[in-house]
Design an enzyme around this catalytic site. Sequence first.
Site, PDB file in Angstrom:
ATOM      1  N   GLN A 287      -5.601  -3.182  10.801  1.00  0.00           N
ATOM      2  CA  GLN A 287      -4.505  -2.520  11.499  1.00  0.00           C
ATOM      3  C   GLN A 287      -4.953  -1.246  12.188  1.00  0.00           C
ATOM      4  O   GLN A 287      -4.134  -0.390  12.531  1.00  0.00           O
ATOM      5  CB  GLN A 287      -3.374  -2.205  10.528  1.00  0.00           C
TER       6      GLN A 287
ATOM      7  N   LYS B 267       0.828  -1.204   0.000  1.00  0.00           N
ATOM      8  CA  LYS B 267       0.000   0.000   0.000  1.00  0.00           C
ATOM      9  C   LYS B 267       0.866   1.259   0.000  1.00  0.00           C
ATOM     10  O   LYS B 267       0.630   2.178  -0.769  1.00  0.00           O
ATOM     11  CB  LYS B 267      -0.915   0.019   1.230  1.00  0.00           C
ATOM     12  N   THR B 268       1.830   1.266   0.880  1.00  0.00           N
ATOM     13  CA  THR B 268       2.681   2.448   0.950  1.00  0.00           C
ATOM     14  C   THR B 268       3.491   2.586  -0.331  1.00  0.00           C
ATOM     15  O   THR B 268       3.701   3.682  -0.838  1.00  0.00           O
ATOM     16  CB  THR B 268       3.594   2.374   2.193  1.00  0.00           C
TER      17      THR B 268
ATOM     18  N   ASP C 290      -1.976   7.854   3.703  1.00  0.00           N
ATOM     19  CA  ASP C 290      -1.509   6.536   4.162  1.00  0.00           C
ATOM     20  C   ASP C 290      -2.156   6.219   5.518  1.00  0.00           C
ATOM     21  O   ASP C 290      -2.597   7.127   6.225  1.00  0.00           O
ATOM     22  CB  ASP C 290       0.015   6.544   4.313  1.00  0.00           C
ATOM     23  N   GLU C 291      -2.218   4.957   5.890  1.00  0.00           N
ATOM     24  CA  GLU C 291      -2.764   4.523   7.187  1.00  0.00           C
ATOM     25  C   GLU C 291      -4.141   5.142   7.425  1.00  0.00           C
ATOM     26  O   GLU C 291      -4.449   5.648   8.502  1.00  0.00           O
ATOM     27  CB  GLU C 291      -1.813   4.912   8.341  1.00  0.00           C
TER      28      GLU C 291
ATOM     29  N   ARG D 172       5.095  -7.248  10.964  1.00  0.00           N
ATOM     30  CA  ARG D 172       6.277  -6.413  10.762  1.00  0.00           C
ATOM     31  C   ARG D 172       7.461  -7.268  10.321  1.00  0.00           C
ATOM     32  O   ARG D 172       8.467  -6.767   9.842  1.00  0.00           O
ATOM     33  CB  ARG D 172       6.697  -5.664  12.047  1.00  0.00           C
TER      34      ARG D 172
HETATM   35  P1  ATP Z   1       1.653  -2.055   5.970  1.00  0.00           P
HETATM   36  O1  ATP Z   1       0.225  -2.493   5.957  1.00  0.00           O
HETATM   37  O2  ATP Z   1       2.431  -2.793   6.977  1.00  0.00           O
HETATM   38  O3  ATP Z   1       1.795  -0.573   6.003  1.00  0.00           O
HETATM   39  P2  ATP Z   1       2.069  -1.933   3.124  1.00  0.00           P
HETATM   40  O4  ATP Z   1       0.866  -2.515   2.518  1.00  0.00           O
HETATM   41  O5  ATP Z   1       2.178  -0.459   3.161  1.00  0.00           O
HETATM   42  O6  ATP Z   1       2.269  -2.552   4.573  1.00  0.00           O
HETATM   43  P3  ATP Z   1       4.655  -1.821   1.902  1.00  0.00           P
HETATM   44  O7  ATP Z   1       5.421  -1.388   3.076  1.00  0.00           O
HETATM   45  O8  ATP Z   1       4.371  -0.830   0.843  1.00  0.00           O
HETATM   46  O9  ATP Z   1       3.313  -2.539   2.362  1.00  0.00           O
HETATM   47  O10 ATP Z   1       5.366  -3.060   1.199  1.00  0.00           O
HETATM   48  C1  ATP Z   1       5.815  -4.188   1.948  1.00  0.00           C
HETATM   49  C2  ATP Z   1       7.108  -4.707   1.369  1.00  0.00           C
HETATM   50  O11 ATP Z   1       6.880  -5.340   0.121  1.00  0.00           O
HETATM   51  C3  ATP Z   1       8.120  -3.616   1.104  1.00  0.00           C
HETATM   52  O12 ATP Z   1       9.406  -4.103   1.389  1.00  0.00           O
HETATM   53  C4  ATP Z   1       7.954  -3.341  -0.366  1.00  0.00           C
HETATM   54  O13 ATP Z   1       9.111  -2.792  -0.912  1.00  0.00           O
HETATM   55  C5  ATP Z   1       7.654  -4.735  -0.899  1.00  0.00           C
HETATM   56  N1  ATP Z   1       6.844  -4.737  -2.134  1.00  0.00           N
HETATM   57  C6  ATP Z   1       5.691  -4.108  -2.337  1.00  0.00           C
HETATM   58  N2  ATP Z   1       5.200  -4.343  -3.577  1.00  0.00           N
HETATM   59  C7  ATP Z   1       6.096  -5.154  -4.186  1.00  0.00           C
HETATM   60  C8  ATP Z   1       6.174  -5.770  -5.488  1.00  0.00           C
HETATM   61  N3  ATP Z   1       5.243  -5.569  -6.401  1.00  0.00           N
HETATM   62  N4  ATP Z   1       7.238  -6.547  -5.732  1.00  0.00           N
HETATM   63  C9  ATP Z   1       8.191  -6.742  -4.798  1.00  0.00           C
HETATM   64  N5  ATP Z   1       8.177  -6.208  -3.571  1.00  0.00           N
HETATM   65  C10 ATP Z   1       7.133  -5.423  -3.265  1.00  0.00           C
HETATM   66 MG    MG Z   2       2.309   0.927   4.768  1.00  0.00          MG
END
Ligand code: ATP
Ligand code: MG
Length: 737
Positions: free
Chosen positions: A258, A36-37, A223-224, A605
């Site tokens: 979350q 997402k981020t 975000d969040e 995490r």
């Molecule tokens: P959270 O809910 O904990 O905030 P999130 O959904 O924001 O998580 P991110 O932090 O954006 O998730 O991504 C999680 C991990 O996966 C990061 O290390 C990111 O670089 C990696 N990632 C995200 N998308 C891809 C992709 N398409 N291919 C490879 N790695 C990815």
């Molecule tokens: Mg995130």
Amino acid sequence: MSTHDDYLARLNAEQRAAVEALDGPVLVLAGAGTGKTRVLTTRFAHILKSGRAWPGQVLAVTFTNKAAREMRERVSAIIGEPAEGLWLGTFHALCARMLRRHAELVGLTSGFTILDTDDQIRLLKQVMDAAGVDVKRWPANGLMAAIQRWKDRGLTPERVTPAEDTDYAGGKARALYAAYQQRLRDLNAADFGDLLLHVTEILRTHPDVLADWHRRFRYILVDEYQDTNLVQYLWLRLLAQRPEPMHRNICCVGDDDQSIYSWRGAEIENILRFEKDFPGAKVVRLESNYRSTKPILAAASHLIAHNTGRLGKTLRTGRNDADGEKVRVVALWDSEEEARMVGDRIEAARRSGHSLAEIAILVRAGFQTRAFEERLITLGVPYRVVGGAKFYERQEIRDAMAYLRVLAQPADDLAFERIVNVPKRGLGDTALREMHRIAREERIPLSYAAETLAGTLKLAKARQALRELVQGFGRWRALLAKEGHVVTAATLLDESGYTEMWKQDRSAEAPGRLENLKELLRAMGEFETLAGFLEHVALVMETDEAAEQDRVSLMTLHAAKGLEFDMVFLPGWEEGLFPSQRSLDEGGEKALEEERRLAYVGLTRARRHAIVSAAANRRVYGNWTSAIPSRFIDELPPEQIEREGAERSRPAMPASVFDRGPLTGGFGAARRPRVIEAGLWEVQERPARTTPFKPGDRVFHQKFGPGTVVAVEEDRLEIDFDKAERKRVLDRFVEPG
Ligand code: ATP
Ligand code: MG
């Protein structure tokens, strides 16, 4: 493929769809670690790269300042130049900036000051005084909390309906709120809640101002999103609902599983209502998790499935090395053994080349960091406490330490100065100046000058309070000789009014501070004498840290949101600690579900190693209390976890280790630190420490450089430093020189 598209190639199809849907509202609703981020950051860069907007035309909201910094860096990396002039930050930071531009519309000028909690309380008391409300009967903190709740919901005093009123001060809360806001205006000041409240109010009532912001912000990124409260939501909605033909380009990303800030007024309904407020919104679901191995992901998904109030979603792993190691669940005898276990594993990881920056210890309550901090210091493993101070640097610990220093050493003027008016004893600047004058003229310590001063004070209340403090120290010193330092410290903190001060405090941090104080007493129990303890702390505080970059992170689960680490330790999974006693006392499923979401945040995490642990016993001032493992451990799927450590806990009462009595309460009848009933459970005394150094050895100290050992006592060395004066230091900070 052109470089232009490189960053898009790093996304999967769904993520890419979320990034490329630039026109109109988008809601990305997806589980932890699904990117997402990454979507939000890439979208930001994509908007800039495709020439849709200038950097200053994008509004991006993050949950912490740290996340804002990271996003700025990631965007810069993608667009290949420093990202400047961005409207990127937390709700508060962004609103403060907006409010400076329109301050006059709410009766302030652009140079307004932002008040902290102390100032707020002082002001509220003045307001209550003026209104003839008895501050003793109605603590100002209660009013502050009520006002904060209103502000979180976007309610100015005029908007608070009688139905929203509380019975505080016999129904006067609303009027007091209005008077308080007036006082703030007179002072040209705003509190934290005002930042959002004022800006939202301005946008609501000044269409011309709103229109300006509509023209400016072409894109909004959040975000969040699951943790936004109502006023934050209103602010976003006002800014995003641009009139036709302009687009409502808002993109929010979040995860209902979350949502962990309901105590701060966050409302999960905001997510559910997005589609209603932004009809035609594109809802994107991401189902591949790129962060965690299969067992970690499966464990987290299984756990969160115990919650009923959720939208529900599928999560599968997007990693190639998905098999990975199972989640470890380690049962330990007590909290000290737990700290040793964590320390040993970190050591082992470090020896095998693991980067410390990839390791985190995530705790439920702030006081828990102490045991790990001491262990890491002992092992010489650098660490940082994220989103908070190191244990011995926390305000309440420094205050308590100041009391203890005066207890041990009446001439410790610095310490006495710190506590003479904490809690407030009605001493004004004049009285304090007078105290210094007496001390100087009679060449006596401040704590003695205070006695003389007490006789001269006009204000009866202050006179009485100061006398009590001075006499208190006499009494506590006598107690110290009889009962030892732990009992004395507990008594001192209670009788001096210090504990009470935090109990009266209604701020969100107060319960944590009380727990820290209890933890301090526990730490004292590990030492034979007060002097030994004070020296230990002084030496621990000495350690220099600025140099090291590669450090283990310690933080609360709340502070860990959005972050990721290779190896994550999740200690203290015990009933009453996690889930917290408060959530159990409240009884409802709601509070418990929020704790479970916190557990979910914790597990997710971890990239590769997740180590959950529970101690069977925790010591509370020399008493052993048994704890039972957290229900969350039972809720992990057996096939994804590997249990370690025998089940050595005897059948335990589901009582909390963390009772909320006065600090001395635990002693009750038996006023001795090592309770008889604990005899069975008493583990061995701390073994005598030995050191490889002997007088005459040449050594090198991390901070003071080379020197010669002149004396040795257990693990403490007295060293003549070549370039500094003679000092006592712990042997682990020196190497053979
Ligand atoms: P959270 O809910 O904990 O905030 P999130 O959904 O924001 O998580 P991110 O932090 O954006 O998730 O991504 C999680 C991990 O996966 C990061 O290390 C990111 O670089 C990696 N990632 C995200 N998308 C891809 C992709 N398409 N291919 C490879 N790695 C990815
Ligand atoms: Mg995130």
